[in-house]
Design a protein around this motif. Structure first.
Motif, PDB file in Angstrom:
ATOM      1  N   LEU A   1      28.303  77.547  -0.127  1.00  0.00           N
ATOM      2  CA  LEU A   1      27.723  78.251  -1.276  1.00  0.00           C
ATOM      3  C   LEU A   1      28.520  77.972  -2.546  1.00  0.00           C
ATOM      4  O   LEU A   1      27.939  77.768  -3.618  1.00  0.00           O
ATOM      5  CB  LEU A   1      27.660  79.754  -0.997  1.00  0.00           C
ATOM      6  N   ILE A   2      29.833  77.956  -2.425  1.00  0.00           N
ATOM      7  CA  ILE A   2      30.680  77.651  -3.592  1.00  0.00           C
ATOM      8  C   ILE A   2      30.345  76.252  -4.102  1.00  0.00           C
ATOM      9  O   ILE A   2      30.167  76.046  -5.315  1.00  0.00           O
ATOM     10  CB  ILE A   2      32.180  77.787  -3.245  1.00  0.00           C
TER      11      ILE A   2
ATOM     12  N   LYS B   1      28.680  75.500  -7.778  1.00  0.00           N
ATOM     13  CA  LYS B   1      29.422  74.673  -8.733  1.00  0.00           C
ATOM     14  C   LYS B   1      28.613  73.447  -9.151  1.00  0.00           C
ATOM     15  O   LYS B   1      28.938  72.812 -10.142  1.00  0.00           O
ATOM     16  CB  LYS B   1      30.760  74.229  -8.137  1.00  0.00           C
ATOM     17  N   SER B   2      27.550  73.125  -8.407  1.00  0.00           N
ATOM     18  CA  SER B   2      26.726  71.955  -8.724  1.00  0.00           C
ATOM     19  C   SER B   2      25.887  72.239  -9.969  1.00  0.00           C
ATOM     20  O   SER B   2      25.703  73.393 -10.362  1.00  0.00           O
ATOM     21  CB  SER B   2      25.801  71.627  -7.547  1.00  0.00           C
ATOM     22  N   PRO B   3      25.358  71.195 -10.594  1.00  0.00           N
ATOM     23  CA  PRO B   3      24.490  71.419 -11.760  1.00  0.00           C
ATOM     24  C   PRO B   3      23.297  72.330 -11.445  1.00  0.00           C
ATOM     25  O   PRO B   3      22.960  73.208 -12.239  1.00  0.00           O
ATOM     26  CB  PRO B   3      24.039  70.010 -12.144  1.00  0.00           C
ATOM     27  N   LEU B   4      22.667  72.147 -10.284  1.00  0.00           N
ATOM     28  CA  LEU B   4      21.540  72.999  -9.928  1.00  0.00           C
ATOM     29  C   LEU B   4      21.992  74.448  -9.704  1.00  0.00           C
ATOM     30  O   LEU B   4      21.329  75.382 -10.145  1.00  0.00           O
ATOM     31  CB  LEU B   4      20.834  72.474  -8.670  1.00  0.00           C
ATOM     32  N   GLY B   5      23.127  74.606  -9.059  1.00  0.00           N
ATOM     33  CA  GLY B   5      23.660  75.961  -8.848  1.00  0.00           C
ATOM     34  C   GLY B   5      23.984  76.648 -10.162  1.00  0.00           C
ATOM     35  O   GLY B   5      23.689  77.835 -10.343  1.00  0.00           O
TER      36      GLY B   5
ATOM     37  N   GLN C   1      32.752  84.523  -8.488  1.00  0.00           N
ATOM     38  CA  GLN C   1      32.991  83.987  -9.829  1.00  0.00           C
ATOM     39  C   GLN C   1      31.984  82.891 -10.160  1.00  0.00           C
ATOM     40  O   GLN C   1      31.397  82.895 -11.243  1.00  0.00           O
ATOM     41  CB  GLN C   1      34.423  83.454  -9.959  1.00  0.00           C
ATOM     42  N   VAL C   2      31.762  81.936  -9.223  1.00  0.00           N
ATOM     43  CA  VAL C   2      30.839  80.846  -9.532  1.00  0.00           C
ATOM     44  C   VAL C   2      29.395  81.337  -9.572  1.00  0.00           C
ATOM     45  O   VAL C   2      28.541  80.699 -10.194  1.00  0.00           O
ATOM     46  CB  VAL C   2      30.997  79.630  -8.582  1.00  0.00           C
ATOM     47  N   MET C   3      29.116  82.478  -8.925  1.00  0.00           N
ATOM     48  CA  MET C   3      27.783  83.087  -8.998  1.00  0.00           C
ATOM     49  C   MET C   3      27.643  83.964 -10.242  1.00  0.00           C
ATOM     50  O   MET C   3      26.577  84.518 -10.490  1.00  0.00           O
ATOM     51  CB  MET C   3      27.527  83.949  -7.753  1.00  0.00           C
TER      52      MET C   3
ATOM     53  N   ALA D   1      22.525  80.449 -14.570  1.00  0.00           N
ATOM     54  CA  ALA D   1      22.170  80.632 -15.983  1.00  0.00           C
ATOM     55  C   ALA D   1      20.753  81.179 -16.156  1.00  0.00           C
ATOM     56  O   ALA D   1      20.504  82.006 -17.041  1.00  0.00           O
ATOM     57  CB  ALA D   1      22.318  79.313 -16.742  1.00  0.00           C
ATOM     58  N   GLN D   2      19.823  80.733 -15.318  1.00  0.00           N
ATOM     59  CA  GLN D   2      18.421  81.102 -15.481  1.00  0.00           C
ATOM     60  C   GLN D   2      18.015  82.357 -14.712  1.00  0.00           C
ATOM     61  O   GLN D   2      16.947  82.922 -14.978  1.00  0.00           O
ATOM     62  CB  GLN D   2      17.521  79.939 -15.046  1.00  0.00           C
TER      63      GLN D   2
END
Length: 161
Positions: free
Chosen positions: A98-99, A103-107, A35-37, A112-113
């Motif tokens: 990894l989660i 969940k971090s701003p960079l992750g 989900q977070v990915m 997104a990118q």
């Protein structure tokens, strides 16, 4: 002496068994990671690309038909089918790491990118591949291993293409 022998045998058995196996991530952990990915979002992008490709190949079938290829039920089936691969390659602690990263701003920026990054990278790879193929064909033609049409000399038009 027997006490040392028992300890020695136990130590050998422990070393032979290899490192202590790390805990396998749970299904819930893997689902959270997916989900977070944004794996479901990636399925949607893949589905739209496939629908576009299929509608070009089969113009008699509406693109809307192909957009149902990975529907909600299909997404769930695909996610479920993927879980064992994550459980096989990652420990519970690694999935938790990894989660935390995703969940971090960079992750989140990575998530997104990544579609645009992969699209641009694929375009660059295709362009490189076309140029590399052209250069290699030109070298083979220069060496006389290919004719002007890119075929092996002495072959008919249907062969060697």
């Amino acid at each position: 002496m027997t006490g040392k022998w028992v300890i020695g045998v136990g130590l050998c058995a422990a070393l032979a068994a290899g490192p202590v196996l790390a805990a396998q991530p749970s299904e819930a952990q893997v689902r959270e990671l997916m989900q977070v990915m944004n794996v479901p979002g990636q399925f949607t992008v893949m589905n739209n690309q496939m629908a576009s490709m299929m509608s070009q190949q089969l113009p008699c079938v509406s693109a809307d038909y192909w957009k149902t290829y990975i529907d909600k039920a299909g997404q769930e089936q695909l996610l479920t089918a993927m879980i064992p691969a994550y459980q096989h390659h990652f420990t519970s602690d690694e999935v938790e790491g990894l989660i935390k990263f995703y969940k971090s701003p960079l992750g989140q920026k990575l998530v997104a990118q990544m579609p645009a990054t992969m699209t641009e990278a694929a375009q660059s790879g295709q362009q490189w591949g076309r140029q590399r193929t052209s250069d290699m064909f030109a070298e083979l033609q220069k060496q006389g291993k290919l004719d002007a049409q890119g075929r092996c000399p002495g072959t008919s038009g249907a062969q060697g293409q």
